[in-house]
Enzyme design. Sequence first.
Site, PDB file in Angstrom:
ATOM      1  N   CYS A 288      -4.548 -40.875 -73.833  1.00 52.06           N
ATOM      2  CA  CYS A 288      -5.120 -39.873 -74.748  1.00 52.06           C
ATOM      3  C   CYS A 288      -3.994 -39.144 -75.466  1.00 52.06           C
ATOM      4  CB  CYS A 288      -5.996 -38.882 -73.986  1.00 52.06           C
ATOM      5  SG  CYS A 288      -7.660 -39.491 -73.602  1.00 52.06           S
TER       6      CYS A 288
ATOM      7  N   ASN B  76      -6.920 -55.030 -67.505  1.00 57.63           N
ATOM      8  CA  ASN B  76      -6.975 -54.874 -66.051  1.00 57.63           C
ATOM      9  C   ASN B  76      -7.936 -53.744 -65.695  1.00 57.63           C
ATOM     10  OD1 ASN B  76      -4.963 -56.867 -65.555  1.00 57.63           O
ATOM     11  ND2 ASN B  76      -3.402 -55.390 -66.178  1.00 57.63           N
TER      12      ASN B  76
ATOM     13  N   HIS C 166      -7.595 -50.184 -72.113  1.00 54.32           N
ATOM     14  CA  HIS C 166      -6.589 -50.786 -72.980  1.00 54.32           C
ATOM     15  C   HIS C 166      -6.615 -52.289 -72.836  1.00 54.32           C
ATOM     16  CE1 HIS C 166      -4.705 -49.688 -69.125  1.00 54.32           C
ATOM     17  NE2 HIS C 166      -3.935 -50.758 -69.263  1.00 54.32           N
TER      18      HIS C 166
ATOM     19  N   HIS D 139     -11.616 -41.494 -75.048  1.00 53.98           N
ATOM     20  CA  HIS D 139     -11.297 -41.772 -73.644  1.00 53.98           C
ATOM     21  C   HIS D 139     -12.434 -42.534 -72.971  1.00 53.98           C
ATOM     22  CE1 HIS D 139      -9.330 -41.368 -69.768  1.00 53.98           C
ATOM     23  NE2 HIS D 139     -10.552 -41.190 -69.277  1.00 53.98           N
TER      24      HIS D 139
ATOM     25  N   HIS E 119      -7.237 -45.442 -68.827  1.00 56.66           N
ATOM     26  CA  HIS E 119      -7.797 -45.301 -70.183  1.00 56.66           C
ATOM     27  C   HIS E 119      -7.869 -46.732 -70.702  1.00 56.66           C
ATOM     28  CE1 HIS E 119      -7.831 -43.119 -74.312  1.00 56.66           C
ATOM     29  NE2 HIS E 119      -7.927 -44.419 -74.573  1.00 56.66           N
TER      30      HIS E 119
ATOM     31  N   ASP F  39       4.107 -51.918 -75.863  1.00 50.74           N
ATOM     32  CA  ASP F  39       4.246 -51.553 -74.461  1.00 50.74           C
ATOM     33  C   ASP F  39       5.690 -51.152 -74.161  1.00 50.74           C
ATOM     34  OD1 ASP F  39       2.381 -52.310 -71.724  1.00 50.74           O
ATOM     35  OD2 ASP F  39       4.515 -51.930 -71.420  1.00 50.74           O
TER      36      ASP F  39
HETATM   37  P1  5GP Z   1      -2.057 -51.542 -66.868  1.00 46.42           P
HETATM   38  O1  5GP Z   1      -1.060 -51.674 -65.747  1.00 46.42           O
HETATM   39  O2  5GP Z   1      -2.908 -50.310 -66.681  1.00 46.42           O
HETATM   40  O3  5GP Z   1      -2.886 -52.767 -67.111  1.00 46.42           O
HETATM   41  O4  5GP Z   1      -1.228 -51.354 -68.199  1.00 46.42           O
HETATM   42  C1  5GP Z   1      -0.571 -50.167 -68.509  1.00 46.42           C
HETATM   43  C2  5GP Z   1       0.577 -50.519 -69.417  1.00 46.42           C
HETATM   44  O5  5GP Z   1       1.029 -49.306 -70.018  1.00 46.42           O
HETATM   45  C3  5GP Z   1       1.778 -51.124 -68.704  1.00 46.42           C
HETATM   46  O6  5GP Z   1       2.053 -52.414 -69.248  1.00 46.42           O
HETATM   47  C4  5GP Z   1       2.916 -50.122 -68.974  1.00 46.42           C
HETATM   48  O7  5GP Z   1       4.159 -50.742 -69.191  1.00 46.42           O
HETATM   49  C5  5GP Z   1       2.421 -49.380 -70.194  1.00 46.42           C
HETATM   50  N1  5GP Z   1       2.890 -48.005 -70.298  1.00 46.42           N
HETATM   51  C6  5GP Z   1       2.903 -47.064 -69.311  1.00 46.42           C
HETATM   52  N2  5GP Z   1       3.371 -45.897 -69.780  1.00 46.42           N
HETATM   53  C7  5GP Z   1       3.658 -46.108 -71.101  1.00 46.42           C
HETATM   54  C8  5GP Z   1       4.188 -45.250 -72.135  1.00 46.42           C
HETATM   55  O8  5GP Z   1       4.472 -44.065 -71.943  1.00 46.42           O
HETATM   56  N3  5GP Z   1       4.353 -45.806 -73.372  1.00 46.42           N
HETATM   57  C9  5GP Z   1       4.039 -47.117 -73.633  1.00 46.42           C
HETATM   58  N4  5GP Z   1       4.238 -47.574 -74.884  1.00 46.42           N
HETATM   59  N5  5GP Z   1       3.540 -47.947 -72.679  1.00 46.42           N
HETATM   60  C10 5GP Z   1       3.349 -47.444 -71.436  1.00 46.42           C
HETATM   61 ZN    ZN Z   2      -7.613 -41.116 -72.032  1.00 43.94          ZN
END
Ligand code: 5GP
Ligand code: ZN
Length: 114
Positions: free
Chosen positions: A8, A87, A100, A47, A98, A31
């Site tokens: 968010c 995921n 994605h 959200h 959130h 990422d």
């Molecule tokens: P998940 O693990 O929830 O499927 O994916 C979360 C993704 O968010 C991860 O690939 C992680 O590298 C990315 N991520 C986490 N914090 C940040 C951030 O502050 N900025 C960016 N650009 N990516 C982030």
């Molecule tokens: Zn959010």
Amino acid sequence: MPDDCLFCKIASGAIPSKKAHEDDLVLAFYDIAPAAPVHILVIPKQHIPSAAALGEQHAALLGHLFAVIAKLAAELKLDDGFRVVSNVGELAGQSVPHLHFHLLSGRALAWPPG
Ligand code: 5GP
Ligand code: ZN
């Protein structure tokens, strides 16, 4: 919007990101820890905790979000292929609650995922 939600804050601009696309409904940004040569996160600005919270009321939003993904894939010339993955929950390794979608490309992607 939960005050403590990282995405968010990225969606509002309170935390900066390298943007690949932005409009009123959707943000796409690179990422911070890329798992492939192309690794973009595509999120609704609204959200939504995860894909488990989606319903029929999100049909238009999701159609638009996937149109953004297709537009990015065309712009980035991902003609050899790409993967879109979301995921959900602990078993799948969701680390940010959130919704994605990861857009991954630029290398061969193993199947099934680990
Ligand atoms: P998940 O693990 O929830 O499927 O994916 C979360 C993704 O968010 C991860 O690939 C992680 O590298 C990315 N991520 C986490 N914090 C940040 C951030 O502050 N900025 C960016 N650009 N990516 C982030
Ligand atoms: Zn959010």
